[in-house]
Scaffold this motif. Sequence first.
Motif, PDB file in Angstrom:
ATOM      1  N   LYS A   8      11.944 -40.864  -8.219  1.00 45.97           N
ATOM      2  CA  LYS A   8      11.713 -39.463  -8.572  1.00 45.97           C
ATOM      3  C   LYS A   8      11.739 -39.344 -10.086  1.00 45.97           C
ATOM      4  O   LYS A   8      12.703 -39.749 -10.736  1.00 45.97           O
ATOM      5  CB  LYS A   8      12.791 -38.562  -7.961  1.00 45.97           C
ATOM      6  CG  LYS A   8      12.595 -37.082  -8.284  1.00 45.97           C
ATOM      7  CD  LYS A   8      13.672 -36.236  -7.631  1.00 45.97           C
ATOM      8  CE  LYS A   8      13.512 -34.753  -7.941  1.00 45.97           C
ATOM      9  NZ  LYS A   8      14.569 -33.933  -7.329  1.00 45.97           N
ATOM     10  N   MET A   9      10.665 -38.784 -10.646  1.00 46.87           N
ATOM     11  CA  MET A   9      10.545 -38.639 -12.097  1.00 46.87           C
ATOM     12  C   MET A   9      10.269 -37.176 -12.415  1.00 46.87           C
ATOM     13  O   MET A   9       9.335 -36.573 -11.875  1.00 46.87           O
ATOM     14  CB  MET A   9       9.406 -39.508 -12.620  1.00 46.87           C
ATOM     15  CG  MET A   9       9.204 -39.417 -14.116  1.00 46.87           C
ATOM     16  SD  MET A   9      10.472 -40.276 -15.071  1.00 46.87           S
ATOM     17  CE  MET A   9       9.990 -41.982 -14.763  1.00 46.87           C
ATOM     18  N   GLU A  10      11.092 -36.592 -13.301  1.00 51.55           N
ATOM     19  CA  GLU A  10      10.922 -35.206 -13.725  1.00 51.55           C
ATOM     20  C   GLU A  10      10.721 -35.152 -15.238  1.00 51.55           C
ATOM     21  O   GLU A  10      11.511 -35.710 -15.995  1.00 51.55           O
ATOM     22  CB  GLU A  10      12.139 -34.369 -13.349  1.00 51.55           C
ATOM     23  CG  GLU A  10      12.366 -34.208 -11.859  1.00 51.55           C
ATOM     24  CD  GLU A  10      13.593 -33.386 -11.559  1.00 51.55           C
ATOM     25  OE1 GLU A  10      13.469 -32.155 -11.417  1.00 51.55           O
ATOM     26  OE2 GLU A  10      14.690 -33.967 -11.488  1.00 51.55           O
ATOM     27  N   HIS A  11       9.649 -34.485 -15.669  1.00 48.83           N
ATOM     28  CA  HIS A  11       9.362 -34.275 -17.089  1.00 48.83           C
ATOM     29  C   HIS A  11       9.362 -32.772 -17.363  1.00 48.83           C
ATOM     30  O   HIS A  11       8.907 -31.978 -16.533  1.00 48.83           O
ATOM     31  CB  HIS A  11       7.982 -34.813 -17.467  1.00 48.83           C
ATOM     32  CG  HIS A  11       7.881 -36.304 -17.453  1.00 48.83           C
ATOM     33  ND1 HIS A  11       8.161 -37.078 -18.556  1.00 48.83           N
ATOM     34  CD2 HIS A  11       7.538 -37.160 -16.468  1.00 48.83           C
ATOM     35  CE1 HIS A  11       7.979 -38.351 -18.242  1.00 48.83           C
ATOM     36  NE2 HIS A  11       7.595 -38.430 -16.992  1.00 48.83           N
ATOM     37  N   ILE A  12       9.812 -32.393 -18.546  1.00 51.59           N
ATOM     38  CA  ILE A  12       9.741 -30.984 -18.950  1.00 51.59           C
ATOM     39  C   ILE A  12       9.725 -30.899 -20.463  1.00 51.59           C
ATOM     40  O   ILE A  12      10.364 -31.693 -21.161  1.00 51.59           O
ATOM     41  CB  ILE A  12      10.926 -30.161 -18.376  1.00 51.59           C
ATOM     42  CG1 ILE A  12      10.654 -28.663 -18.555  1.00 51.59           C
ATOM     43  CG2 ILE A  12      12.242 -30.575 -19.008  1.00 51.59           C
ATOM     44  CD1 ILE A  12      11.579 -27.779 -17.737  1.00 51.59           C
ATOM     45  N   HIS A  13       8.920 -29.951 -20.999  1.00 53.59           N
ATOM     46  CA  HIS A  13       8.937 -29.683 -22.429  1.00 53.59           C
ATOM     47  C   HIS A  13      10.249 -29.001 -22.801  1.00 53.59           C
ATOM     48  O   HIS A  13      10.729 -28.130 -22.082  1.00 53.59           O
ATOM     49  CB  HIS A  13       7.776 -28.774 -22.811  1.00 53.59           C
ATOM     50  CG  HIS A  13       6.474 -29.502 -22.949  1.00 53.59           C
ATOM     51  ND1 HIS A  13       5.277 -28.869 -23.058  1.00 53.59           N
ATOM     52  CD2 HIS A  13       6.196 -30.816 -22.989  1.00 53.59           C
ATOM     53  CE1 HIS A  13       4.304 -29.750 -23.161  1.00 53.59           C
ATOM     54  NE2 HIS A  13       4.845 -30.935 -23.114  1.00 53.59           N
ATOM     55  N   THR A  14      10.788 -29.391 -23.939  1.00 58.02           N
ATOM     56  CA  THR A  14      12.091 -28.844 -24.327  1.00 58.02           C
ATOM     57  C   THR A  14      11.980 -27.514 -25.057  1.00 58.02           C
ATOM     58  O   THR A  14      12.833 -26.648 -24.895  1.00 58.02           O
ATOM     59  CB  THR A  14      12.834 -29.856 -25.217  1.00 58.02           C
ATOM     60  OG1 THR A  14      11.986 -30.226 -26.317  1.00 58.02           O
ATOM     61  CG2 THR A  14      13.187 -31.097 -24.426  1.00 58.02           C
ATOM     62  N   ILE A  15      10.952 -27.329 -25.870  1.00 56.76           N
ATOM     63  CA  ILE A  15      10.805 -26.089 -26.633  1.00 56.76           C
ATOM     64  C   ILE A  15       9.334 -25.689 -26.643  1.00 56.76           C
ATOM     65  O   ILE A  15       8.445 -26.538 -26.542  1.00 56.76           O
ATOM     66  CB  ILE A  15      11.310 -26.238 -28.090  1.00 56.76           C
ATOM     67  CG1 ILE A  15      10.617 -27.418 -28.780  1.00 56.76           C
ATOM     68  CG2 ILE A  15      12.807 -26.406 -28.131  1.00 56.76           C
ATOM     69  CD1 ILE A  15      11.008 -27.577 -30.232  1.00 56.76           C
ATOM     70  N   ASP A  46      11.762 -34.030 -22.276  1.00 61.19           N
ATOM     71  CA  ASP A  46      12.873 -34.762 -21.653  1.00 61.19           C
ATOM     72  C   ASP A  46      12.425 -35.218 -20.269  1.00 61.19           C
ATOM     73  O   ASP A  46      11.556 -34.598 -19.638  1.00 61.19           O
ATOM     74  CB  ASP A  46      14.108 -33.865 -21.504  1.00 61.19           C
ATOM     75  CG  ASP A  46      14.752 -33.561 -22.858  1.00 61.19           C
ATOM     76  OD1 ASP A  46      14.469 -34.295 -23.814  1.00 61.19           O
ATOM     77  OD2 ASP A  46      15.510 -32.577 -22.933  1.00 61.19           O
ATOM     78  N   ALA A  47      13.023 -36.298 -19.810  1.00 57.34           N
ATOM     79  CA  ALA A  47      12.688 -36.807 -18.481  1.00 57.34           C
ATOM     80  C   ALA A  47      13.930 -37.385 -17.829  1.00 57.34           C
ATOM     81  O   ALA A  47      14.828 -37.907 -18.499  1.00 57.34           O
ATOM     82  CB  ALA A  47      11.599 -37.871 -18.574  1.00 57.34           C
ATOM     83  N   VAL A  48      13.966 -37.275 -16.514  1.00 59.49           N
ATOM     84  CA  VAL A  48      15.026 -37.870 -15.712  1.00 59.49           C
ATOM     85  C   VAL A  48      14.365 -38.715 -14.628  1.00 59.49           C
ATOM     86  O   VAL A  48      13.471 -38.241 -13.924  1.00 59.49           O
ATOM     87  CB  VAL A  48      15.922 -36.798 -15.068  1.00 59.49           C
ATOM     88  CG1 VAL A  48      16.966 -37.447 -14.163  1.00 59.49           C
ATOM     89  CG2 VAL A  48      16.595 -35.944 -16.140  1.00 59.49           C
ATOM     90  N   MET A  49      14.803 -39.989 -14.518  1.00 63.04           N
ATOM     91  CA  MET A  49      14.252 -40.892 -13.515  1.00 63.04           C
ATOM     92  C   MET A  49      15.377 -41.396 -12.613  1.00 63.04           C
ATOM     93  O   MET A  49      16.398 -41.875 -13.081  1.00 63.04           O
ATOM     94  CB  MET A  49      13.552 -42.077 -14.190  1.00 63.04           C
ATOM     95  CG  MET A  49      12.765 -42.970 -13.210  1.00 63.04           C
ATOM     96  SD  MET A  49      13.772 -44.325 -12.519  1.00 63.04           S
ATOM     97  CE  MET A  49      13.970 -45.391 -13.912  1.00 63.04           C
TER      98      MET A  49
END
Length: 816
Positions: free
Chosen positions: A777-784, A286-289
């Motif tokens: 600002k960009m945030e990425h993270i693995h979901t599982i 998932d990512a939030v920009m």
Amino acid sequence: MRKSILLLLMIVSIISQASGQASERESQSRGGEIKGVVVDQSNGLPMEFVNVALYKVQDSVLLTGTITEKNGSFSINGVKPGSYFLEVNFIGFQKKRITGITINRNSPVANLNTIQLSPANQELEGVEIVADEDRIEYKIDRKIVNVAEDLNSSGGTAVDVLQNTPSVEVDIEDNVTLRGSSSFTVLIDGKPTSLDANDVLKQTPASNIQQIEIITNPSVKYDPEGGAGIINIITKKRKRTGFNGIVNASGGNQNTYKGDFLLNYRTGKTNWYVGGEYSNRNYFSDAVMNRETYNPDDTLYIDSDRERVWKRSGKSGQAGVDYYVTDDQTISLSTRFGEYTFGHDMESETQKYSSDQSLQKEFTKDISNFSRTGLYWEATTTYDYQLDNNGQKFELSAHFSRRSGDEEDNQETYFTDQNYDTNEDPDNEVRTSEEESTYRMRFNADYTLPIRKTAEFEVGLQSKINEDDIDYSLDTYNPASGGINTGDFTSRSFVFHQNIHSAYAMFSKEFSFMSAKAGVRGEYTDRELNNKDSSETYGINRIDLFPSLHLSKKFNDKNQLMASYSRRINRPRSWYLDPFLSYRDQYTLRKGNPDLEPEYTDSYELTYLRSFKKGFISLETFFKETTNRIERVPELFDDNIIIMSFQNVDKDQSLGSELMLNMPVTDWFKLNTSGSYYNYKIYTTENGKDVTKESNNWRLRGNTTFDITKSTKVQLTAFYSGPSVTSTGSRGGMFMTSLAVRQDLLDDQMNIMFRVHDIFGTRGREMITDQPNYYVKMEHIHTIPRISLGITYKINNFKRSNQNNKDREEGMDMEF
């Protein structure tokens, strides 16, 4: 360059002064001599960097010592008359003591001939005792990762091995950096490959890898391409007479599965091998920009939530043959070929609004499907000729490769309500495609001449011929015009040629007070970029020099000090130079710079190594400066579009140290841990003013292995990388943990592996771009987390024991 030479001379002066009366010690070389050759008893191959210590029989006092050369030979000169014994020792092998050595006027030379070291395996009263290799080994100019000892990489790729390797960092997209830089070269068995560095690491199965070498300061014998250094993948090879092999299969969540095999057959003068691999690997993120654009009258906000599935699959094969013409001459031919696919499917929900509400809030849903597929083929042939038994040799090699690929990116935009409900057809659609063909040829000739047992002179020539042919097109769909417009944005074709011709010379000498290796490499580069649709041509012709120096001072068999310097280059890729605009998304374009020049890195290292009976501790201090640095530079354009281009932006510097500990705590618990801390500075220009950006960066890495039983192992790893500045903003920190369990069955002929990667789902990335007229600002993270179960089966498996000496002398190699 002048600063580099001055600092280099300072290092030589300091070490020489610390060594004391060098000339007096050197004169002692006219005394007696003790010499020999050290080989691996399991396969008869010479062993390099083995510790050889000389003791006096009368009081067992350590007098002097040395290390073996590439051909396994060693020589200790200046030995006074008397009675002595030698201890020969290397990590992972049993120490060997040789007694009865006498030097006198009538027998000034003691030739010990061949000394065989046995691997640290033995059989006592029918019970096999197996000593595992250290996961990390330290040699004079490189770190060596023994892949078999990394349970967390089982069923994975070279990237999974490197995730827990000192000096290396892996981000959320499995992209690798070496000492914080993506500018490095990947070799396979010391040879180049047609794929990009990160693609090679992502596609090479860990089960086919014996070792990975991390070389941060290579000598001039190596190609200087890649500012951060070299990652050399050593593949598994079996030289046991007859038929043998290994088969692996694994599967996991997120629709991930793979299988591979490697078979070997040796008889008489030939050794044949063949292998294959198929894999499919997905992971979700998932990512939030959040983006803010500062206009004179208001601020424009764009907020986006994204769900993405990364996809990578491929199939490949390899085959090769070694023909032993005579005992001194070998001809080898190998080939690798395959098909690859990678890309992503992404959905974004975006809202766009302004601070003064002059823009009514807009809601859009974007669907993007990106993929790149291609074929590759490469072949390498080598001829090795051992001219004598003293190490004089000549090697010729030729490498050919070709790669073709098609890239497609389909992006659909829907204007929606605040619930993001879409219509049947998109309101806008953009399709980009790119076809690429690359050709590579490389020719090498290398000659090594030993000089009086303690010195060696090496020379070599190399020619590289590269060509890239790229065609790009873009189609847009506009409902108002009612159709697809080919080339509505841009399309173009260009050809990139880059030919590099080089020569090197290197001299190494084993003094009584230290070892030294120095050399210089000269390269001529002819680069040309041609637009096939016009007469535009961009070219560069230049000559560069690349010196290197390696010094080693061995105080005794437990303490060693090493210093090194090298100069390296990072040449821009072909698409860095493309002067035309390329479409990335509705808010971002990319443009190359045909005037882009190479960047240069000067790297200095000083390392202290303390060896113990079953481990070591090392402290490495480093300073690295990159000038003419290549950087992605964003620029705000009309309609709030950002154009990403490439520029040479002055320089950056890293000064710090890395501490590594590799030690068995108990018989059943082994610890390998490392940490680094360094000051990082970027010197650049913003709005016509010189700017310095600085941060203190640190990384921690831990690997613990538990032997629950003789056949059951558990390994837990953890990694943390702290935040850092970048040329345009900053990068956040990252933390990750993984767990692996291995069960050996059928007398180690079969292994079952269970693995959980990123247990707590904390592996992510935060990137901030902070410029005067916009902020992103960009945030990425693995979901599982990724979970997998794998199995390995060895064909014609064998065990080493003290009774296997005869078989080992006939050519058996280490087991898989």
